[in-house]
Design an enzyme around this catalytic site. Structure first.
Site, PDB file in Angstrom:
ATOM      1  CD  GLU A 127      -3.041  -0.847   0.150  1.00 20.58           C
ATOM      2  OE1 GLU A 127      -2.655  -0.734  -1.029  1.00 20.58           O
ATOM      3  OE2 GLU A 127      -4.231  -0.834   0.468  1.00 20.58           O
ATOM      4  CB  THR A 180      -5.596   5.723  -2.886  1.00 22.57           C
ATOM      5  OG1 THR A 180      -6.561   4.733  -3.248  1.00 22.57           O
ATOM      6  CG2 THR A 180      -5.566   5.838  -1.372  1.00 22.57           C
TER       7      THR A 180
HETATM    8  N1  HSE Z   1      -8.518   4.270   3.964  1.00 21.01           N
HETATM    9  C1  HSE Z   1      -7.991   4.472   2.645  1.00 21.01           C
HETATM   10  C2  HSE Z   1      -8.484   5.815   2.133  1.00 21.01           C
HETATM   11  C3  HSE Z   1      -8.466   3.381   1.751  1.00 21.01           C
HETATM   12  O1  HSE Z   1      -9.679   6.068   2.227  1.00 21.01           O
HETATM   13  O2  HSE Z   1      -7.664   6.606   1.660  1.00 21.01           O
HETATM   14  C4  HSE Z   1      -7.970   3.491   0.352  1.00 21.01           C
HETATM   15  O3  HSE Z   1      -8.474   2.426  -0.402  1.00 21.01           O
END
Ligand code: HSE
Length: 305
Positions: A127, A180
């Protein structure tokens, strides 16, 4: 010598639980083959369904696998084949599915030295490469199944919660990409105390609702006063999709991960399907292509096919 895996898509955040809550979908996901090789290290030998780098250090599955490999004492290496079905930037955990699959498969072939829960820390490294932030709210449910809570990041503390039996998710995935990293950049670093109180009340309510199979409480808790107001405007027809879901009987609805996918949770498959029809009707007018999924929350996470 070789295993074939199903690597599930996931819904992160679940409205109120930004970066801490997540849930695992049942039949939406990628496939991956991992095999032992005489040559040490990790090689990505094939990627189908997406234009992603084959270089191990530039691939989320490769990076997550390498993080695990550092902790293993093995005299062999691994080859990975990735069959992507989840599009990048979809909001249903594309990168996490790859990262979770890689660490799960390597761990299995190495004799299973780590538990699924312990593997989350390694998968999280994927990630970092994908979005620049080490969040675990997709990789945790992708590995552990059901619902997961990241109680803390330092040290990492992942708690697994069983899903109430009748809970179904509907997820609409508009075929536009929201990165993201960019969707994190629109967030504000500070939160008003009043909003924080509302948010942690809802997180607590969601967790209690899941434990007690209290569907109404789950629905009341699916509210996000912090992140959704900032990200919602990037998703075409977001408020209309939410309203259509609720009118069709969904318990609650919100942005899946960082979007553009929008999820709804419902009690029972029939309602979840009605929600899918209503979302389809609502979104059709945009001319933007989309996919829609109705899925039970999977108890298992990554699984061997
Ligand atoms: N928690 C993360 C966000 C998840 O919302 O940025 C990304 O898939």
């Amino acid at each position: 010598m070789e295993i074939k895996l199903f690597c599930p898509a996931t819904i992160a955040n679940l409205s109120c639980g930004f970066d801490v809550m997540g849930a695992c979908l049942d039949h939406v996901g990628d496939e991956m083959i991992i095999r032992k090789s005489a040559q040490k290290g990790i090689r990505i030998t094939k990627i189908e369904g997406a234009d992603l780098p084959l270089e191990t250090e530039k691939n989320v599955a490769g990076v997550a696998g390498l993080a695990l490999l550092e902790q293993l004492d093995v005299d062999f290496g691994f080859e990975i084949e990735i069959y992507k079905k989840i599009k990048a930037g979809s909001g249903i955990g594309s990168s996490s599915a790859s990262a979770a699959g890689a660490v799960f498969g390597i761990n299995e072939l190495a004799g299973r030295p780590f538990t699924r829960n312990q593997l989350v820390a390694f998968a999280m490294q994927g990630e970092v490469l994908a979005s620049g932030s080490a969040h675990a709210d997709n990789v945790a449910p992708a590995l552990c199944g059901g619902f997961t809570i990241v109680r803390g990041y330092d040290p990492l503390d992942v708690i697994e919660i069983h899903s109430p039996d009748e809970l179904y998710a509907t997820v609409i995935h508009p075929q536009i990409e929201l990165k993201t990293s960019e969707m994190r950049a629109v967030l504000k670093p500070e939160v008003a105390l009043k909003s924080a109180i509302t948010q942690w009340g809802n997180v607590a309510g969601l967790v209690a609702g899941l434990y007690q199979s209290d569907y109404d409480l789950i629905g009341r808790s699916l509210q996000d006063v912090i992140v959704e107001p900032l990200r919602g405007p990037f998703i075409p027809k977001f408020s209309e999709l939410k309203a259509a879901a609720i009118q069709s009987g969904a318990l609650g609805s919100g942005i899946s991960g960082s979007g553009p996918s929008v999820f709804a949770l419902s009690r029972g498959k029939q309602i979840a399907q009605k929600v899918a029809e209503a979302m389809t009707e609502t979104f059709r007018t945009t001319q933007i292509p989309f996919e829609i999924h109705v899925s039970k929350i999977s108890a298992e996470g990554v699984r061997i096919l």
